[in-house]
Design an enzyme around this catalytic site. Structure first.
Site, PDB file in Angstrom:
ATOM      1  N   GLY A   1       0.848  -1.193   0.000  1.00 16.22           N
ATOM      2  CA  GLY A   1       0.000   0.000   0.000  1.00 16.22           C
ATOM      3  C   GLY A   1       0.868   1.222   0.000  1.00 16.22           C
TER       4      GLY A   1
ATOM      5  N   PHE B   1       1.811   2.788   2.455  1.00 15.68           N
ATOM      6  CA  PHE B   1       2.698   2.743   3.609  1.00 15.68           C
ATOM      7  C   PHE B   1       3.995   1.985   3.365  1.00 15.68           C
ATOM      8  CE2 PHE B   1      -1.582   2.814   5.510  1.00 15.68           C
ATOM      9  CZ  PHE B   1      -1.453   3.922   6.329  1.00 15.68           C
ATOM     10  N   GLY B   2       3.934   1.001   2.516  1.00 13.58           N
ATOM     11  CA  GLY B   2       5.059   0.076   2.390  1.00 13.58           C
ATOM     12  C   GLY B   2       4.462  -1.294   2.126  1.00 13.58           C
TER      13      GLY B   2
ATOM     14  N   ASP C   1      -5.146   0.686  10.429  1.00  9.30           N
ATOM     15  CA  ASP C   1      -4.389   1.816   9.870  1.00  9.30           C
ATOM     16  C   ASP C   1      -4.725   3.192  10.440  1.00  9.30           C
ATOM     17  OD1 ASP C   1      -2.930   0.166   8.319  1.00  9.30           O
ATOM     18  OD2 ASP C   1      -4.041   0.521   6.471  1.00  9.30           O
TER      19      ASP C   1
ATOM     20  N   ASP D   1      -7.386   7.997   7.529  1.00 13.23           N
ATOM     21  CA  ASP D   1      -7.423   7.144   6.336  1.00 13.23           C
ATOM     22  C   ASP D   1      -8.545   6.115   6.446  1.00 13.23           C
ATOM     23  OD1 ASP D   1      -6.589   6.391   3.822  1.00 13.23           O
ATOM     24  OD2 ASP D   1      -4.915   5.161   4.516  1.00 13.23           O
TER      25      ASP D   1
HETATM   26  P1  ADP Z   1      -4.601  -0.574   1.718  1.00 13.06           P
HETATM   27  O1  ADP Z   1      -5.180  -0.234   3.071  1.00 13.06           O
HETATM   28  O2  ADP Z   1      -4.670   0.597   0.789  1.00 13.06           O
HETATM   29  O3  ADP Z   1      -5.219  -1.818   1.146  1.00 13.06           O
HETATM   30  P2  ADP Z   1      -2.279  -1.481   3.143  1.00 13.06           P
HETATM   31  O4  ADP Z   1      -0.827  -1.222   2.954  1.00 13.06           O
HETATM   32  O5  ADP Z   1      -2.889  -0.988   4.412  1.00 13.06           O
HETATM   33  O6  ADP Z   1      -3.039  -0.862   1.900  1.00 13.06           O
HETATM   34  O7  ADP Z   1      -2.560  -3.039   3.065  1.00 13.06           O
HETATM   35  C1  ADP Z   1      -1.951  -3.878   2.100  1.00 13.06           C
HETATM   36  C2  ADP Z   1      -2.663  -5.236   2.130  1.00 13.06           C
HETATM   37  O8  ADP Z   1      -2.504  -5.847   3.421  1.00 13.06           O
HETATM   38  C3  ADP Z   1      -4.163  -5.143   1.912  1.00 13.06           C
HETATM   39  O9  ADP Z   1      -4.553  -6.251   1.123  1.00 13.06           O
HETATM   40  C4  ADP Z   1      -4.748  -5.257   3.288  1.00 13.06           C
HETATM   41  O10 ADP Z   1      -6.055  -5.791   3.262  1.00 13.06           O
HETATM   42  C5  ADP Z   1      -3.763  -6.194   3.973  1.00 13.06           C
HETATM   43  N1  ADP Z   1      -3.727  -5.960   5.431  1.00 13.06           N
HETATM   44  C6  ADP Z   1      -3.444  -4.801   6.058  1.00 13.06           C
HETATM   45  N2  ADP Z   1      -3.520  -4.923   7.394  1.00 13.06           N
HETATM   46  C7  ADP Z   1      -3.881  -6.216   7.627  1.00 13.06           C
HETATM   47  C8  ADP Z   1      -4.147  -6.998   8.819  1.00 13.06           C
HETATM   48  N3  ADP Z   1      -4.048  -6.475  10.047  1.00 13.06           N
HETATM   49  N4  ADP Z   1      -4.487  -8.296   8.656  1.00 13.06           N
HETATM   50  C9  ADP Z   1      -4.585  -8.845   7.430  1.00 13.06           C
HETATM   51  N5  ADP Z   1      -4.348  -8.193   6.280  1.00 13.06           N
HETATM   52  C10 ADP Z   1      -3.992  -6.896   6.366  1.00 13.06           C
HETATM   53 MG    MG Z   2      -4.710  -0.431   4.952  1.00 14.09          MG
END
Ligand code: ADP
Ligand code: MG
Length: 347
Positions: A67, A69-70, A196, A179
């Site tokens: 995403g 963030f990284g 997030d 966000d």
């Molecule tokens: P975004 O929120 O824009 O999807 P993120 O960097 O937050 O981007 O998330 C990248 C991926 O990791 C997404 O598919 C998200 O659903 C998954 N993800 C983020 N946090 C968690 C979590 N706590 N448990 C499971 N999957 C997660």
């Molecule tokens: Mg996210």
């Protein structure tokens, strides 16, 4: 009481006046303020120590996704965890580490059923990352936009009130999410889990550094941004995340969009190009609800959340009360009646 003392030092960019120690206004107090600042930093570091997870202790299993963030990994640290590792810029590594610690100092005080469990963080550059519980099931985004599921009204109201509960708690703790979107809301066996929160300051903003005048906007993100935020998005303006006017009210605006997604299965302003969305929302134009199959009270919630003036938006505590009072029988959406765009706020 040490936990109270450390709480005093927690700083949110939007709330810094309230949470910083009393300011010293006298002209020759520089040394004293430096001292205070050193003590503040120091007490943050001490308070954070117990949340520090050594990078070596983490087991990385697979990449879940990337995403803004990284990268998010599925991993193991005393059980399944999600590990969010941030891309850091080597030029400003120390500033980033300090900003990161500030954000972590906020996360550690969150304990709510509807918020993802913060377990700890890797706090030494170059490995800055956050460890949270792993959400096994899908995001609201997946349910609504990929699987095209539609929720009956009672389910829609339950989901929304859980979001409002989690958000109300965050705001009561002085944390602005910044966000809130359907991608950051998981549904875990009927329970909403918000992720997030409060991390936005640490991430790079939506300007592409290589093209100072062009916007780099993740798809599907704009429709969550309130008019006051749209104003700060013009190319060449405000590259510093601190300058973006996120607030509890802008979180409520974003909630309005999630409520709209739940009700209609679509994003507002779906077919418009980014520039047009920025322009229209910035002027106070809202997605028309004319052809939306919903009762007046359901539409009123949308209009209130999307109010142009931030302070006209309801807060989450009263939103939750409003949601609880809604009749729960009707169906949320009618697939045969697509929602159209118009310049009017309502009709
Ligand atoms: P975004 O929120 O824009 O999807 P993120 O960097 O937050 O981007 O998330 C990248 C991926 O990791 C997404 O598919 C998200 O659903 C998954 N993800 C983020 N946090 C968690 C979590 N706590 N448990 C499971 N999957 C997660
Ligand atoms: Mg996210």
């Amino acid at each position: 009481n040490t936990s109270n003392d450390s709480d005093k030092t927690l700083v949110d960019s939007n709330n810094s006046e309230k949470t910083l120690p009393d300011r010293v206004d006298s002209i020759d107090s520089t040394e004293e303020s430096l001292n205070q600042s050193w003590h503040r930093q120091n007490s943050i570091s001490v308070a954070l120590k117990e949340w520090d997870i050594p990078y070596e202790d983490l087991q990385f299993d697979s990449i879940v996704g990337k995403g803004r963030f990284g990268t998010v990994f599925k991993g193991n640290w005393h059980g399944d965890v999600a590990i969010k590792m941030f891309d850091i810029d080597t030029d400003t590594k120390m500033e980033q580490q300090a900003a990161f610690k500030m954000e972590v100092s906020m996360l550690k005080k969150t304990r709510h059923e509807n918020l993802v469990l913060f377990m700890g963080a890797c706090m030494k550059t170059p490995h800055l990352g956050i460890v949270t519980s792993y959400c096994k099931l899908s995001t609201l985004h997946t349910h609504i936009h990929q699987r095209r599921e539609s929720f009956p009204m009672n389910r829609t109201v339950i989901i929304s009130s859980q979001i409002a509960q989690g958000m109300g708690y965050l705001h009561a703790r002085g944390i602005v999410h910044k966000d809130l979107k359907s991608k950051n809301i998981f549904l875990e066996s009927g329970k909403v889990v918000i992720t997030d929160y409060g991390l936005f300051n640490f991430t790079k903003l939506c300007h592409d550094d290589r093209h100072a005048n062009s916007l780099h906007i993740p798809p599907g993100w704009l429709c969550y941004l309130a008019p006051e935020i749209m104003h700060s998005l013009r190319p060449g303006k405000s590259k510093v995340p601190d300058e973006v006017p996120f607030s509890t009210h802008s979180d409520v605006y974003a909630f309005g969009t999630v409520w709209y997604e739940l009700l209609t299965g679509e994003w507002p302003f779906r077919s418009l190009p980014p520039e047009a969305i920025i322009w229209q929302v910035g002027k106070g134009i809202k997605q028309s609800l004319a052809s939306m199959q919903a009762s007046r009270d359901v539409k009123d919630i949308l209009m209130l959340c999307w109010s142009f003036k931030p302070t006209d938006r309801q807060d989450f505590v009263s939103l939750q009360r409003t949601l609880e009072r809604l009749p729960k029988k009707r169906l949320a959406r009618s697939p045969s009646h697509p929602v159209h765009l118009s310049r009017s706020a309502e009709s």
